[in-house]
Write a protein that holds these residues in place. Structure first.
Motif, PDB file in Angstrom:
ATOM      1  N   SER A   1      63.113 -10.688  20.560  1.00 24.12           N
ATOM      2  CA  SER A   1      63.562 -11.507  21.681  1.00 24.12           C
ATOM      3  C   SER A   1      64.903 -11.082  22.264  1.00 24.12           C
ATOM      4  CB  SER A   1      63.646 -12.969  21.231  1.00 24.12           C
ATOM      5  OG  SER A   1      64.634 -13.099  20.230  1.00 24.12           O
ATOM      6  N   VAL A   2      65.329  -9.878  21.978  1.00 25.61           N
ATOM      7  CA  VAL A   2      66.619  -9.410  22.469  1.00 25.61           C
ATOM      8  C   VAL A   2      66.443  -8.020  23.067  1.00 25.61           C
ATOM      9  CG1 VAL A   2      68.951  -8.721  21.760  1.00 25.61           C
ATOM     10  CG2 VAL A   2      67.887 -10.711  20.724  1.00 25.61           C
ATOM     11  N   ALA A   3      67.153  -7.761  24.157  1.00 21.64           N
ATOM     12  CA  ALA A   3      67.159  -6.427  24.752  1.00 21.64           C
ATOM     13  C   ALA A   3      68.595  -6.018  25.015  1.00 21.64           C
ATOM     14  CB  ALA A   3      66.364  -6.409  26.057  1.00 21.64           C
ATOM     15  N   VAL A   4      68.871  -4.749  24.850  1.00 21.29           N
ATOM     16  CA  VAL A   4      70.169  -4.204  25.226  1.00 21.29           C
ATOM     17  C   VAL A   4      70.058  -3.837  26.703  1.00 21.29           C
ATOM     18  CG1 VAL A   4      71.882  -2.407  24.828  1.00 21.29           C
ATOM     19  CG2 VAL A   4      70.576  -3.323  22.892  1.00 21.29           C
ATOM     20  N   SER A   5      70.941  -4.395  27.511  1.00 19.98           N
ATOM     21  CA  SER A   5      70.936  -4.142  28.942  1.00 19.98           C
ATOM     22  C   SER A   5      72.029  -3.137  29.277  1.00 19.98           C
ATOM     23  CB  SER A   5      71.175  -5.455  29.695  1.00 19.98           C
ATOM     24  OG  SER A   5      71.192  -5.224  31.082  1.00 19.98           O
ATOM     25  N   VAL A   6      71.628  -2.044  29.907  1.00 19.23           N
ATOM     26  CA  VAL A   6      72.564  -0.994  30.301  1.00 19.23           C
ATOM     27  C   VAL A   6      72.548  -0.900  31.821  1.00 19.23           C
ATOM     28  CG1 VAL A   6      73.079   1.477  30.186  1.00 19.23           C
ATOM     29  CG2 VAL A   6      72.134   0.313  28.195  1.00 19.23           C
ATOM     30  N   ASN A   7      73.708  -1.079  32.426  1.00 21.84           N
ATOM     31  CA  ASN A   7      73.843  -0.958  33.877  1.00 21.84           C
ATOM     32  C   ASN A   7      74.815   0.171  34.169  1.00 21.84           C
ATOM     33  OD1 ASN A   7      72.222  -3.221  34.954  1.00 21.84           O
ATOM     34  ND2 ASN A   7      73.581  -4.371  33.611  1.00 21.84           N
ATOM     35  N   VAL A   8      74.387   1.104  34.975  1.00 22.86           N
ATOM     36  CA  VAL A   8      75.203   2.277  35.311  1.00 22.86           C
ATOM     37  C   VAL A   8      75.394   2.350  36.822  1.00 22.86           C
ATOM     38  CG1 VAL A   8      74.548   3.569  33.236  1.00 22.86           C
ATOM     39  CG2 VAL A   8      73.136   3.738  35.284  1.00 22.86           C
ATOM     40  N   PRO A   9      76.376   3.128  37.282  1.00 20.24           N
ATOM     41  CA  PRO A   9      76.704   3.149  38.712  1.00 20.24           C
ATOM     42  C   PRO A   9      75.634   3.721  39.629  1.00 20.24           C
ATOM     43  CG  PRO A   9      78.551   3.967  37.408  1.00 20.24           C
ATOM     44  CD  PRO A   9      77.385   3.820  36.482  1.00 20.24           C
ATOM     45  N   THR A  10      74.836   4.691  39.153  1.00 24.56           N
ATOM     46  CA  THR A  10      73.933   5.368  40.079  1.00 24.56           C
ATOM     47  C   THR A  10      72.476   5.324  39.607  1.00 24.56           C
ATOM     48  OG1 THR A  10      74.093   7.525  39.004  1.00 24.56           O
ATOM     49  CG2 THR A  10      75.778   7.010  40.683  1.00 24.56           C
ATOM     50  N   PRO A  11      71.550   5.379  40.560  1.00 28.54           N
ATOM     51  CA  PRO A  11      70.130   5.456  40.199  1.00 28.54           C
ATOM     52  C   PRO A  11      69.824   6.698  39.358  1.00 28.54           C
ATOM     53  CG  PRO A  11      70.352   4.871  42.517  1.00 28.54           C
ATOM     54  CD  PRO A  11      71.733   5.235  42.015  1.00 28.54           C
ATOM     55  N   GLU A  12      70.501   7.802  39.641  1.00 26.13           N
ATOM     56  CA  GLU A  12      70.254   9.046  38.894  1.00 26.13           C
ATOM     57  C   GLU A  12      70.627   8.884  37.420  1.00 26.13           C
ATOM     58  OE1 GLU A  12      70.591   9.642  43.118  1.00 26.13           O
ATOM     59  OE2 GLU A  12      72.143   8.886  41.763  1.00 26.13           O
ATOM     60  N   GLU A  13      71.750   8.215  37.149  1.00 27.71           N
ATOM     61  CA  GLU A  13      72.169   7.991  35.759  1.00 27.71           C
ATOM     62  C   GLU A  13      71.198   7.037  35.064  1.00 27.71           C
ATOM     63  OE1 GLU A  13      74.881   8.382  32.384  1.00 27.71           O
ATOM     64  OE2 GLU A  13      74.116   9.616  33.995  1.00 27.71           O
TER      65      GLU A  13
ATOM     66  N   MET B   1      73.725  -3.091  41.088  1.00 28.75           N
ATOM     67  CA  MET B   1      73.207  -3.683  42.318  1.00 28.75           C
ATOM     68  C   MET B   1      74.126  -3.366  43.487  1.00 28.75           C
ATOM     69  SD  MET B   1      72.040  -7.415  40.941  1.00 28.75           S
ATOM     70  CE  MET B   1      73.640  -7.830  40.288  1.00 28.75           C
ATOM     71  N   PRO B   2      73.562  -3.270  44.665  1.00 29.79           N
ATOM     72  CA  PRO B   2      74.398  -3.127  45.857  1.00 29.79           C
ATOM     73  C   PRO B   2      75.321  -4.334  45.988  1.00 29.79           C
ATOM     74  CG  PRO B   2      72.094  -2.689  46.361  1.00 29.79           C
ATOM     75  CD  PRO B   2      72.143  -3.229  44.956  1.00 29.79           C
TER      76      PRO B   2
ATOM     77  N   PHE C   1      66.298  -6.223  43.037  1.00 30.90           N
ATOM     78  CA  PHE C   1      67.651  -6.472  42.545  1.00 30.90           C
ATOM     79  C   PHE C   1      68.392  -5.221  42.097  1.00 30.90           C
ATOM     80  CE2 PHE C   1      64.610  -7.188  39.125  1.00 30.90           C
ATOM     81  CZ  PHE C   1      65.087  -6.356  38.125  1.00 30.90           C
ATOM     82  N   SER C   2      67.739  -4.062  42.130  1.00 31.50           N
ATOM     83  CA  SER C   2      68.385  -2.832  41.681  1.00 31.50           C
ATOM     84  C   SER C   2      67.701  -1.621  42.315  1.00 31.50           C
ATOM     85  CB  SER C   2      68.282  -2.721  40.162  1.00 31.50           C
ATOM     86  OG  SER C   2      68.795  -1.497  39.695  1.00 31.50           O
ATOM     87  N   PRO C   3      68.484  -0.596  42.651  1.00 29.28           N
ATOM     88  CA  PRO C   3      67.873   0.617  43.187  1.00 29.28           C
ATOM     89  C   PRO C   3      67.000   1.336  42.154  1.00 29.28           C
ATOM     90  CG  PRO C   3      70.270   0.839  43.124  1.00 29.28           C
ATOM     91  CD  PRO C   3      69.932  -0.546  42.671  1.00 29.28           C
ATOM     92  N   ARG C   4      67.279   1.132  40.852  1.00 33.48           N
ATOM     93  CA  ARG C   4      66.444   1.651  39.762  1.00 33.48           C
ATOM     94  C   ARG C   4      66.576   0.695  38.588  1.00 33.48           C
ATOM     95  NH1 ARG C   4      65.132   4.242  43.169  1.00 33.48           N
ATOM     96  NH2 ARG C   4      64.570   6.407  43.360  1.00 33.48           N
ATOM     97  N   PHE C   5      65.423   0.276  38.047  1.00 38.65           N
ATOM     98  CA  PHE C   5      65.411  -0.616  36.897  1.00 38.65           C
ATOM     99  C   PHE C   5      64.127  -0.373  36.125  1.00 38.65           C
ATOM    100  CE2 PHE C   5      64.225  -4.492  34.684  1.00 38.65           C
ATOM    101  CZ  PHE C   5      65.399  -4.791  34.004  1.00 38.65           C
ATOM    102  N   GLY C   6      64.241  -0.346  34.788  1.00 40.46           N
ATOM    103  CA  GLY C   6      63.074  -0.198  33.937  1.00 40.46           C
ATOM    104  C   GLY C   6      63.327  -0.792  32.565  1.00 40.46           C
ATOM    105  N   MET C   7      62.237  -1.067  31.848  1.00 41.74           N
ATOM    106  CA  MET C   7      62.344  -1.637  30.505  1.00 41.74           C
ATOM    107  C   MET C   7      61.436  -0.872  29.549  1.00 41.74           C
ATOM    108  SD  MET C   7      62.578  -5.753  31.359  1.00 41.74           S
ATOM    109  CE  MET C   7      60.838  -5.965  31.337  1.00 41.74           C
ATOM    110  N   LEU C   8      61.918  -0.735  28.305  1.00 42.27           N
ATOM    111  CA  LEU C   8      61.144  -0.053  27.280  1.00 42.27           C
ATOM    112  C   LEU C   8      61.554  -0.515  25.905  1.00 42.27           C
ATOM    113  CD1 LEU C   8      63.054   2.346  25.797  1.00 42.27           C
ATOM    114  CD2 LEU C   8      62.830   3.327  28.063  1.00 42.27           C
ATOM    115  N   THR C   9      60.704  -0.230  24.938  1.00 40.97           N
ATOM    116  CA  THR C   9      61.039  -0.402  23.530  1.00 40.97           C
ATOM    117  C   THR C   9      61.041   0.997  22.940  1.00 40.97           C
ATOM    118  OG1 THR C   9      59.975  -2.562  23.465  1.00 40.97           O
ATOM    119  CG2 THR C   9      60.390  -1.483  21.351  1.00 40.97           C
TER     120      THR C   9
END
Length: 150
Positions: free
Chosen positions: A79-91, A135-136, A114-122
């Motif tokens: 029930s927990v995810a590590v959320s990583v937000n970076v400045p650019t879609p490429e990163e 986000m812009p 809500f984001s130019p690039r967003f994805g989730m995985l395990t």
């Protein structure tokens, strides 16, 4: 107040943290096995070299973890995810790709409302990740434009 994420692994904490160090560009500042600590006496022989405490510093933030024997782990991370937000879609795409090796993709990385690039995985270590580009400016308030709040 400072909040940090603490992950529990089933015996592969060292491998996971070395991978995360490479992928996220951080620095492992602690990687302490049970062996050689006061906890050694209460630890099964097969867990002596497993990690009692690890700390990965990333841009002044800490990701911490340890190996937890099955009887102390509480089960897999669900029930927990590590959320990583970076400045650019490429990163965001690079990090997502590097975490994807052996992973289960729950949401392919793509543009969202809500984001130019967003994805989730395990990942292959059992850690749930949410990776996104920042986000812009007009969406900086949790994905809602100020004009839409009136």
């Amino acid at each position: 107040m400072k909040l940090s994420t603490y992950l529990f692994f089933n015996g592969n904490c060292e491998e996971a943290f070395k991978h995360y160090e490479k992928v996220l560009g951080g620095k492992i500042v602690a990687m302490m096995p049970h062996e050689g600590t006061p906890a050694e006496a209460q630890t099964a022989p097969e867990w002596q070299k497993k990690i009692l405490h690890a700390c990965l510093e990333i841009d002044g933030q800490m990701l911490m973890a340890s190996d937890a024997p099955p009887e102390h782990s509480g089960g897999p991370m669900q029930s927990v995810a590590v959320s990583v937000n970076v400045p650019t879609p490429e990163e965001a795409e690079r990090i997502f790709k590097d975490l994807s090796d052996g992973a289960t993709i729950t949401m392919p990385i793509a543009e969202t409302f809500f984001s130019p690039r967003f994805g989730m995985l395990t990942d292959r270590f059992g850690t749930h990740w949410m990776v996104g580009a920042e986000m812009p400016a007009e969406m900086a308030d949790c994905g809602v434009k100020t004009s839409e709040m009136a």
